[in-house]
Design an enzyme around this catalytic site. Sequence first.
Site, short mmCIF file in Angstrom:
data_model
loop_
_atom_site.label_atom_id
_atom_site.label_comp_id
_atom_site.label_asym_id
_atom_site.label_seq_id
_atom_site.Cartn_x
_atom_site.Cartn_y
_atom_site.Cartn_z
N SER A 86 0.86 -1.19 0.00
CA SER A 86 0.00 0.00 0.00
C SER A 86 0.88 1.23 0.00
O SER A 86 2.04 1.20 0.46
CB SER A 86 -0.89 0.00 1.25
N TYR A 139 -1.86 -0.07 10.56
CA TYR A 139 -1.92 -0.47 9.15
C TYR A 139 -0.66 -0.03 8.42
O TYR A 139 -0.02 -0.81 7.71
CB TYR A 139 -3.16 0.12 8.49
#
Length: 250
Positions: free
Chosen positions: A128, A141
């Site tokens: 990501s 995250y």
Amino acid sequence: MAAPKALVTGASKGIGRAIAAVLQGAGYQVTGTSRQPESIPERVPGIDYLRLDLLDERSIEECVEEAGPIDILINNAGGSQFWPAAEAPLEKVKKLFELNLFGLMSLTRGFLSGMIERRSGYILNIGSLAGRFGLPFQSSYSASKFALAGFSWSLRTEVKKFGIRVVLLEPGHIRTSITPNLYLAPDSVFKDDMARVLEERDRNMAKGADPTEVAKKALKILKMRNPGPSYTVGGTAPLLVFLKRFMSDR
């Protein structure tokens, strides 16, 4: 010559489903995974699905055994979160790392021995943009994706001599139905700030790229003879990474 056999984790929806569909359409033999394959609302025609829960070591072992030898492993399955770092229950943080990193590492290890023996293989890890830019209220995250980037780069150098290619693909904002795990203390001092960030996230997601854009990029990478260690895709992600090279961390 037989078509390459690929395993795509988290292939029931979103980016994983798009990658599985694009690879299947390009002639690959594709197996997808899902925690509940029997409940997938829209299966991609021609794709087999295996059960896989990255939080369960036995499930990982069974998936490796059922899949058999594969040429390509695409680690896509994972989860997201929204909570203040100062309030996050440690068990939630650990569970997210089990899902986004430790389970992925265990699954990868399960297939690596066969790839090393055959002196060939391809591992594509879906990271990501949060693995390059720490995001507010997504500290766990972001940390898991930073860690995945480090794992990918290190593994790449370890297995290169065995003919195994390891690449990290880091999407920016993509239109998917992924729902982050939310947590906020009842009397949190971060309530208003987190609400604003969530609203901004939802706006960016709504304007994000289609998952098929990530899938097409994945296919392009898989066809490269000598791919680089990492790529970005989706919206302004490539531009942001380029600009980061010339701008100060401040």
